[in-house]
Design a protein around this motif. Structure first.
Motif, PDB file in Angstrom:
ATOM      1  N   MET A   1       0.814  -1.208   0.000  1.00  0.00           N
ATOM      2  CA  MET A   1       0.000   0.000   0.000  1.00  0.00           C
ATOM      3  C   MET A   1       0.857   1.272   0.000  1.00  0.00           C
ATOM      4  N   SER A   2       0.204   2.367  -0.320  1.00  0.00           N
ATOM      5  CA  SER A   2       0.860   3.674  -0.370  1.00  0.00           C
ATOM      6  C   SER A   2       1.343   4.094   1.018  1.00  0.00           C
ATOM      7  N   LEU A   3       2.444   4.842   1.051  1.00  0.00           N
ATOM      8  CA  LEU A   3       2.942   5.338   2.334  1.00  0.00           C
ATOM      9  C   LEU A   3       2.046   6.448   2.881  1.00  0.00           C
ATOM     10  N   SER A   4       1.310   7.113   2.002  1.00  0.00           N
ATOM     11  CA  SER A   4       0.494   8.221   2.487  1.00  0.00           C
ATOM     12  C   SER A   4      -0.956   7.834   2.763  1.00  0.00           C
ATOM     13  N   ASP A   5      -1.328   6.581   2.398  1.00  0.00           N
ATOM     14  CA  ASP A   5      -2.696   6.132   2.654  1.00  0.00           C
ATOM     15  C   ASP A   5      -2.720   4.608   2.595  1.00  0.00           C
ATOM     16  N   GLY A   6      -2.914   3.992   3.740  1.00  0.00           N
ATOM     17  CA  GLY A   6      -2.861   2.529   3.831  1.00  0.00           C
ATOM     18  C   GLY A   6      -4.027   1.826   3.170  1.00  0.00           C
ATOM     19  N   THR A   7      -4.966   2.585   2.571  1.00  0.00           N
ATOM     20  CA  THR A   7      -6.086   1.929   1.903  1.00  0.00           C
ATOM     21  C   THR A   7      -5.984   2.007   0.386  1.00  0.00           C
ATOM     22  N   SER A   8      -4.940   2.695  -0.133  1.00  0.00           N
ATOM     23  CA  SER A   8      -4.791   2.668  -1.596  1.00  0.00           C
ATOM     24  C   SER A   8      -3.415   2.108  -1.935  1.00  0.00           C
ATOM     25  N   LYS A   9      -3.330   1.434  -3.096  1.00  0.00           N
ATOM     26  CA  LYS A   9      -2.090   0.702  -3.368  1.00  0.00           C
ATOM     27  C   LYS A   9      -0.953   1.641  -3.778  1.00  0.00           C
ATOM     28  N   MET A  10       0.251   1.194  -3.500  1.00  0.00           N
ATOM     29  CA  MET A  10       1.433   1.934  -3.947  1.00  0.00           C
ATOM     30  C   MET A  10       1.434   1.884  -5.476  1.00  0.00           C
TER      31      MET A  10
ATOM     32  N   THR B   1       0.768   7.803   9.885  1.00  0.00           N
ATOM     33  CA  THR B   1       0.667   6.977  11.096  1.00  0.00           C
ATOM     34  C   THR B   1      -0.742   7.092  11.659  1.00  0.00           C
ATOM     35  N   ASP B   2      -0.977   6.470  12.815  1.00  0.00           N
ATOM     36  CA  ASP B   2      -2.272   6.631  13.472  1.00  0.00           C
ATOM     37  C   ASP B   2      -2.024   6.933  14.944  1.00  0.00           C
ATOM     38  N   ALA B   3      -3.113   7.108  15.712  1.00  0.00           N
ATOM     39  CA  ALA B   3      -2.963   7.568  17.104  1.00  0.00           C
ATOM     40  C   ALA B   3      -3.026   6.424  18.117  1.00  0.00           C
ATOM     41  N   PHE B   4      -3.046   5.165  17.612  1.00  0.00           N
ATOM     42  CA  PHE B   4      -3.072   4.028  18.538  1.00  0.00           C
ATOM     43  C   PHE B   4      -1.722   3.873  19.230  1.00  0.00           C
TER      44      PHE B   4
ATOM     45  N   LEU C   1       2.068  -1.199  18.015  1.00  0.00           N
ATOM     46  CA  LEU C   1       1.833  -1.498  16.603  1.00  0.00           C
ATOM     47  C   LEU C   1       1.117  -2.830  16.474  1.00  0.00           C
ATOM     48  N   GLU C   2       0.252  -2.928  15.467  1.00  0.00           N
ATOM     49  CA  GLU C   2      -0.538  -4.139  15.284  1.00  0.00           C
ATOM     50  C   GLU C   2      -0.572  -4.519  13.815  1.00  0.00           C
ATOM     51  N   TYR C   3      -0.612  -5.830  13.594  1.00  0.00           N
ATOM     52  CA  TYR C   3      -0.758  -6.338  12.229  1.00  0.00           C
ATOM     53  C   TYR C   3      -2.188  -6.835  12.089  1.00  0.00           C
ATOM     54  N   ASP C   4      -2.845  -6.473  10.970  1.00  0.00           N
ATOM     55  CA  ASP C   4      -4.159  -7.043  10.676  1.00  0.00           C
ATOM     56  C   ASP C   4      -5.321  -6.456  11.454  1.00  0.00           C
ATOM     57  N   ASN C   5      -5.136  -5.312  12.089  1.00  0.00           N
ATOM     58  CA  ASN C   5      -6.292  -4.610  12.642  1.00  0.00           C
ATOM     59  C   ASN C   5      -6.873  -3.759  11.511  1.00  0.00           C
ATOM     60  N   PRO C   6      -8.122  -4.053  11.094  1.00  0.00           N
ATOM     61  CA  PRO C   6      -8.690  -3.349   9.932  1.00  0.00           C
ATOM     62  C   PRO C   6      -8.739  -1.826  10.109  1.00  0.00           C
ATOM     63  N   ASP C   7      -8.698  -1.367  11.357  1.00  0.00           N
ATOM     64  CA  ASP C   7      -8.682   0.085  11.575  1.00  0.00           C
ATOM     65  C   ASP C   7      -7.289   0.682  11.437  1.00  0.00           C
ATOM     66  N   ARG C   8      -6.275  -0.182  11.215  1.00  0.00           N
ATOM     67  CA  ARG C   8      -4.906   0.317  11.166  1.00  0.00           C
ATOM     68  C   ARG C   8      -4.168  -0.158   9.907  1.00  0.00           C
ATOM     69  N   PRO C   9      -4.687   0.239   8.719  1.00  0.00           N
ATOM     70  CA  PRO C   9      -4.084  -0.270   7.475  1.00  0.00           C
ATOM     71  C   PRO C   9      -2.614   0.140   7.316  1.00  0.00           C
ATOM     72  N   GLU C  10      -2.241   1.317   7.833  1.00  0.00           N
ATOM     73  CA  GLU C  10      -0.843   1.772   7.685  1.00  0.00           C
ATOM     74  C   GLU C  10       0.097   0.867   8.479  1.00  0.00           C
ATOM     75  N   ALA C  11      -0.329   0.495   9.688  1.00  0.00           N
ATOM     76  CA  ALA C  11       0.511  -0.382  10.513  1.00  0.00           C
ATOM     77  C   ALA C  11       0.665  -1.742   9.842  1.00  0.00           C
ATOM     78  N   THR C  12      -0.436  -2.273   9.345  1.00  0.00           N
ATOM     79  CA  THR C  12      -0.375  -3.572   8.659  1.00  0.00           C
ATOM     80  C   THR C  12       0.588  -3.501   7.486  1.00  0.00           C
ATOM     81  N   ASN C  13       0.493  -2.433   6.715  1.00  0.00           N
ATOM     82  CA  ASN C  13       1.331  -2.299   5.521  1.00  0.00           C
ATOM     83  C   ASN C  13       2.816  -2.203   5.886  1.00  0.00           C
ATOM     84  N   LEU C  14       3.142  -1.365   6.862  1.00  0.00           N
ATOM     85  CA  LEU C  14       4.564  -1.193   7.187  1.00  0.00           C
ATOM     86  C   LEU C  14       5.148  -2.437   7.853  1.00  0.00           C
TER      87      LEU C  14
END
Ligand code: TYM
Length: 343
Positions: A198-207, A236-239, A242-255
């Protein structure tokens, strides 16, 4: 041995998505299969292009295949426009591909909307037929690609089935052919992780190569300080932690996915290692890992680009090998469709 075909468009520079989703997996496959890796330059003109940029991007892409570890002794590395069978088979297939199938392609819908409707070239619509021709010419069993190409490979399968049904079997035999299927039905091969970076600036759109902001992607040739800076500025997010696979945290999953792939860890192990880190602690660690992974590749790339004749030799040999295989299939298709043999 089973056959493998894949390609990358020489538009812009290749990024980590192209590498982790596709090219890196090609390297593993070259020892197990008959492999054909193509720089698909004919595809690169389906959107408005600059001739000089195409010329440069084509050489760069081929050099990056080599720098990534594709070995010209094992795989055929070539430029699509050097083997004219691709364009010819695309025409033959186009005449039997319903327009409705092409209009349904997600990439066509997306890319055609980005342009003035009056200027959308016919090639943007028929693009997946050229891709089907690429694949079907080599009797391909497996096509290693990222997730975004899945629909195009489904289409290649549908085109092949329809063609086999219409022109293969006893009908072909009566024309002097071997009968049976003309095309093998290919399958997509996707890596368990990395098929959609995914994109570094938005974890919901592809690089992607075409995203406006260069800060959204990690280019394979970005210098270390640029890489570190892009990762530092990634969304980043405010959580906490870091977590993998939390649907609310696409950036964390991607990185975390990227971290696992460049360090060679499983995603589980990577997620466990970093779960207690803050974003501020994790990012420099990720940047170091990405730089360590890409630096040797960049060094090899620089060496390859210094020697113009080496790359030319590789591409000449690749085109020769590919042409031989492609022409066998093309001759079968011509025969089965009833074209007059050349006297
Ligand atoms: P292209 O040039 O857009 O992308 C090349 C390869 O990179 C993969 N990819 C990604 N993988 C993971 N994450 C991402 N963000 C990401 N972005 C791109 C793509 O899935 C692809 O595997 N039509 C094709 C090129 C092509 C082709 C073919 C591929 C032409 N003929 C025949 C396979 C077989 C394309 O535009 O890929």
């Amino acid at each position: 041995r089973q056959r493998v075909f894949s390609g990358v468009q020489p538009t812009g520079t290749l990024h980590l998505g192209n590498y982790l989703g596709a090219i890196r997996n090609w390297v593993k496959m070259q020892d197990l299969y008959d492999t054909y890796f193509c720089v698909v330059d004919l595809h690169a003109i389906t959107m408005p292009h600059e001739p000089r940029d195409l010329l440069e991007a084509t050489r760069k892409s081929a050099a990056l295949y080599l720098a990534s570890g594709i070995d010209p002794e094992k795989a055929a590395i070539f430029v699509q426009s050097h083997v004219s069978a691709h364009a010819e088979l695309a025409w033959l297939l186009q005449c039997y591909t319903p327009i409705g199938w092409l209009r349904r392609m997600i990439q066509f819908k997306e890319k055609s909307q980005k342009q003035n409707a009056e200027e959308v070239g016919a090639g943007l619509l028929t693009y997946p037929v050229l891709m089907a021709a690429d694949i079907l010419l080599y009797g391909t069993d497996l096509v290693p690609v990222g997730e975004d190409q899945r629909q195009h490979i489904e289409l290649a399968r549908d085109i092949a089935e329809r063609f086999n049904h219409k022109f293969g079997g006893s009908k072909w035999k009566k024309l002097g052919g071997r009968g049976g299927k003309i095309f093998k039905i290919p399958e997509a091969f996707m890596p368990p992780a990395g098929a959609r970076v995914m994109s570094l600036s938005d974890g919901t759109s592809k690089m992607s190569k075409s995203a406006e902001s260069d800060a959204s992607r990690i280019n394979l040739l970005d210098p270390p300080d640029v890489l570190a800076n892009k990762i530092k500025r990634a969304k980043t997010d405010a959580f906490k932690g870091l977590e993998y696979d939390n649907p609310d945290r696409p950036e964390a999953t991607n990185l975390i996915t990227i971290y696992s792939l460049v360090t060679g860890m499983s995603t589980e192990a990577a997620a466990e290692e970093v779960c207690d880190l803050s974003w501020g602690e994790f990012k420099p660690r990720l940047a170091d890992a990405v730089v360590a992974h890409l630096e040797p590749l960049q060094q090899r790339y620089n060496l390859i680009m210094e020697d113009k004749s080496y790359l030319d030799e590789v591409l000449a040999k690749g085109a020769g090998d590919a042409e031989e295989a492609a022409n066998r299939t093309l001759n079968n298709v011509r025969q089965a469709m009833g074209f007059q043999p050349r006297p």
